[in-house]
Design an enzyme around this catalytic site. Structure first.
Site, short mmCIF file in Angstrom:
data_model
loop_
_atom_site.label_atom_id
_atom_site.label_comp_id
_atom_site.label_asym_id
_atom_site.label_seq_id
_atom_site.Cartn_x
_atom_site.Cartn_y
_atom_site.Cartn_z
N SER A 82 27.70 18.12 71.94
CA SER A 82 27.02 17.21 72.86
C SER A 82 27.72 17.30 74.21
O SER A 82 28.90 17.66 74.27
CB SER A 82 27.11 15.77 72.34
OG SER A 82 26.81 14.84 73.35
N TYR A 105 32.18 9.30 68.41
CA TYR A 105 31.26 10.35 68.85
C TYR A 105 31.94 11.32 69.81
O TYR A 105 31.83 12.55 69.66
CB TYR A 105 30.03 9.71 69.50
CG TYR A 105 28.91 10.68 69.79
CD1 TYR A 105 28.04 11.08 68.79
CD2 TYR A 105 28.72 11.20 71.06
CE1 TYR A 105 27.00 11.96 69.04
CE2 TYR A 105 27.69 12.09 71.34
CZ TYR A 105 26.84 12.47 70.32
OH TYR A 105 25.81 13.35 70.58
#
Length: 196
Positions: A82, A105
């Protein structure tokens, strides 16, 4: 349980004679995943998600690379990371929305991006390429409220979130012969988010 996932994956891989392309876009997480923030005191929750996501990404890639090497297959591994594995989450876009920043994350996606470079460096001599694709926000009207979509879109130079095809097309390129000299690369597909 990450050990269970590894065992299941190993049993699947053993049944497949030849693997020349492996794309890992899995997103394992616990039900209360969204509670991993800086205020959280639940280390067990953080650790569980790190194990589920980062550890399995690394180990799955290693299993596949070793199978390719053993079978003398010139293959390609594509891991999904990401933009938040390389740049910070913009905390301001979550204000008054149903979505929040997530401490795990960033750690997970940064780990995937970094590990993919090592994978590429080590297995390149065996004809095995490893790359990473790092998408920006992908539009999902069912899970995202209008406020978040608006906040996110304002932050992107192209003025909107990505659609699935805009992520899949570059992914197909990275596993094709057209990208035969691309190895260890992390491709941002983010509408320009990371350029500002």
């Amino acid at each position: 349980d990450d050990s269970k996932q590894i065992d299941q994956f190993n049993s699947i891989v053993r049944k497949i004679k030849k693997i020349d392309i492996f794309i890992n876009a899995s997103y394992p997480k616990t039900k209360n995943w969204n509670k991993i923030n800086f205020k959280s005191k639940n280390f067990k929750l953080f650790k569980e998600n790190m194990n589920l996501h980062l550890n399995t990404f690394v180990w799955f890639s290693k299993i596949i690379a070793e199978k390719m090497k053993k079978n003398k297959v010139k293959g390609v591994i594509l891991n999904f990371s990401s933009i938040y594995g390389s740049v910070s989450q913009d905390i301001s876009i979550y204000k008054n929305t149903n979505i929040s920043y997530n401490v795990a994350y960033s750690a997970i996606k940064g780990g995937i991006s970094s590990f993919t470079r090592l994978l590429a460096a080590y297995y390149g001599k065996y004809g095995i390429r490893a790359n990473c694709i790092s998408p920006g926000g992908i539009l999902d009207k069912k899970k995202m409220n209008k406020k978040f979509i608006k906040n996110y879109s304002k932050r992107v130079p192209v003025g909107r979130m990505a659609n699935v095809k805009e992520i899949s097309a570059p992914s197909i390129f990275l596993v094709s012969e057209e990208s035969s000299y691309i190895n260890g690369h992390n491709l941002f597909v983010d509408g320009g988010w990371t350029c500002i």
